[in-house]
Design a protein around this motif. Sequence first.
Motif, short mmCIF file in Angstrom:
data_model
loop_
_atom_site.label_atom_id
_atom_site.label_comp_id
_atom_site.label_asym_id
_atom_site.label_seq_id
_atom_site.Cartn_x
_atom_site.Cartn_y
_atom_site.Cartn_z
N GLN A 642 -7.90 -5.05 7.12
CA GLN A 642 -8.07 -6.39 7.66
C GLN A 642 -7.21 -6.60 8.90
N LYS A 643 -6.02 -5.97 8.89
CA LYS A 643 -5.11 -6.15 10.02
C LYS A 643 -4.08 -5.03 10.04
N VAL A 644 -3.76 -4.60 11.25
CA VAL A 644 -2.61 -3.74 11.49
C VAL A 644 -1.81 -4.41 12.60
N GLN A 645 -0.54 -4.68 12.32
CA GLN A 645 0.28 -5.45 13.25
C GLN A 645 1.61 -4.75 13.50
N TRP A 646 1.99 -4.70 14.75
CA TRP A 646 3.34 -4.23 15.11
C TRP A 646 4.23 -5.45 15.29
N TYR A 647 5.48 -5.36 14.83
CA TYR A 647 6.38 -6.50 15.00
C TYR A 647 7.78 -6.03 15.36
N LEU A 675 5.73 -2.02 11.17
CA LEU A 675 4.30 -2.23 11.11
C LEU A 675 3.93 -2.97 9.83
N LYS A 676 2.89 -3.78 9.95
CA LYS A 676 2.35 -4.49 8.79
C LYS A 676 0.88 -4.11 8.64
N PHE A 677 0.51 -3.67 7.43
CA PHE A 677 -0.86 -3.27 7.13
C PHE A 677 -1.43 -4.21 6.07
N VAL A 678 -2.61 -4.73 6.30
CA VAL A 678 -3.30 -5.57 5.33
C VAL A 678 -4.65 -4.92 5.04
#
Length: 679
Positions: A642-647, A675-678
């Motif tokens: 659904q989402k891959v986000q770098w923070y 990283l955040k993986f949903v």
Amino acid sequence: MVSWAIMLAAILLTVLPGSAEELVVAQEGGTGEVVTVPQIIVTATGTEAPLAETGVSATIITPEQIEARKVTRVEEMLRTVPGIVVNQTGGRGGTTNLFMRGGNANMSQALLNGIRLNDAGGTFDWATLTLDNVERLEVVRGPMSALYGADAMTGVTNIITRKGQGRPTFTYTGGWGAHSEKGQFISENRFSFSGSAKDRFSYSVAFSRLDDQGFQRLNNRFWSNVLNSRFDLTPVDNLSFTLTTLYIGSRYGYPTEYGDRPPLPLDPDQHEEASKLLFGLTTKYTPVSWWTHELTLSTYHRDRNILDPYNPLPGVDIFGGSTFHPIEDRSALDYRSVFKVPLLEKKIETVTTLGFAAFTERLRQNYTSWGVFPFYSENTRANRRSFDFYFQEQLAFWERFYLTAGFRLEDNSAFDGTEFSPRAAAAYQLYETGTTLRAAGGRAIKAPTFTEQYYRSTVAVGNPTLKPEKNTSWEVGVDQTLWRDRLGLGLTYFENHFTDLIAYITRPWPQPSFFGNISEARVRGLELSLQAKPWPELTFNAAYTYLLTAVLSTGGENAGLNYQAGQPLVRRPKHTISATLSYDRGPYHLTLNGLYVGRRADFYYITSPAWVTSTGRVMNPGYFLFSLAAAYDLLENARYAQKVQWYLRITNLLDQKYEETYLYASPRFQLISGLKFVF
């Protein structure tokens, strides 16, 4: 330069007083018309109600705000709430206290889905409580014993967990970084799994592992394992069950006996191991539309073990080695019956709450010392119980004028007799101008701690006859919305009058020191806040707290450094300012947070290797802190994710050197990226 900045911010916020209610702005039907969605709060009355109708000073921290900050602990979000000051001793894992509206750290309640987390007598360490599985935070300021019992002297913070929805969703967030002091390593790994089945059963489970090597040159590592879960079952439409569980296990190495500023020595092996375990089951049954039964059963267990092996290094373990091992347990029941009845064709609405609560608390505690003196050991066993009855009435007149009044009768074996805690609040809404006028007041109590009542040693003893501490408080406030509800402003003035405060009364040896209800203090304050959303992608929040504290009396006794007649209460700054600016557009997310904490009274306590003790009061300088959080959505709504986000998160952006607790250094510049993986 700093003083001019403070004055400018204070003048600006005085011109634009702030609101306790967070604005929620939306575009209706694509017409471009801006509408306000009223915020619903549960903690203020125990029932769902629009915040503006409760008459209280409250702050709701939303899921969007939590996500934007990219922080891991609850206390990091609470630092921006008006009327709150957070004090941490040293680095992450060090004792973390919350002072609400000038009260002591044990005068406000911490709740998880309405279930009490505090130790007996109100003590609560916020160091290890994370944001895992947290949906939102509700902070209500003011005396709340009428609804929540002893220890809700200055307010409550209710941590409300996420209810699972929709198809199964798995989330992993991994972050890694370092302190600027010698590049000490930090890692954060967080997992969650949530979903629901046919709107009858939902689940939300989160686990985190935090590791922080610390910033001291030795023995400063902290780690924690946190498991927070919620399960909801609705077998039929009018019956529901909610199971709340929380487990926290942690270890913290602290090399500081009296402070860590050179030339004070550091202890290479002193540390603390702790665990907390909570279970709570809430049942709601609505036999008819206007009548609801709610029953909550809970149990709470806290095990804390402070170990300080004897080390003969110069200046370290002057009095020898020791272990201190307190274990507390609580079993609690809370039942309430809520009646909702409209009158005069719904022009008047009434919500009546009748409740009964009971709990038992138990302490098992052992202290052992050895090394310099002969082996010494003491054991403390204690228990107490409480039976409470409470009543609350909420009245709404013509959807404009709102009254809430209630009281609690508390029969607690920690003190003689039955305590009466009343509270009332009123709100009047002028919809034509977007103005809400409000006022509230009441009386609240705090029970003594087990230590204050039952501690026994060769130099100090507890006092079983202690009375509860008391707070008589009132406040008035106004909230204003402007610019088509894009701007929210508010102003609150409050006073707290604390009586029967428990102080540690020192006596010259061989007379034992003891605890007594001897102190009295007054707190006056002003809370201002501002929320603005000039464009859909830009949000600004600011808060300012002006606080005046004074100890009025110590009964002629030596109450130590905490209470000195005519002096301010320690660790309560006169000025606190916070501001948060968030930009959210498309895949880009950016949040800048600033916090100013003014100078405040503090104290020190140092014993030299020659057993000469030096104590005194000082003024701890103020400090500015800035933090930055940035995120970029690398992938969204892909086939498998659904989402891959770098923070990125930067704390203490300007590398400020400061001490929240006098003589104990606070962390400098820190950077964490991940990283955040949903799925």
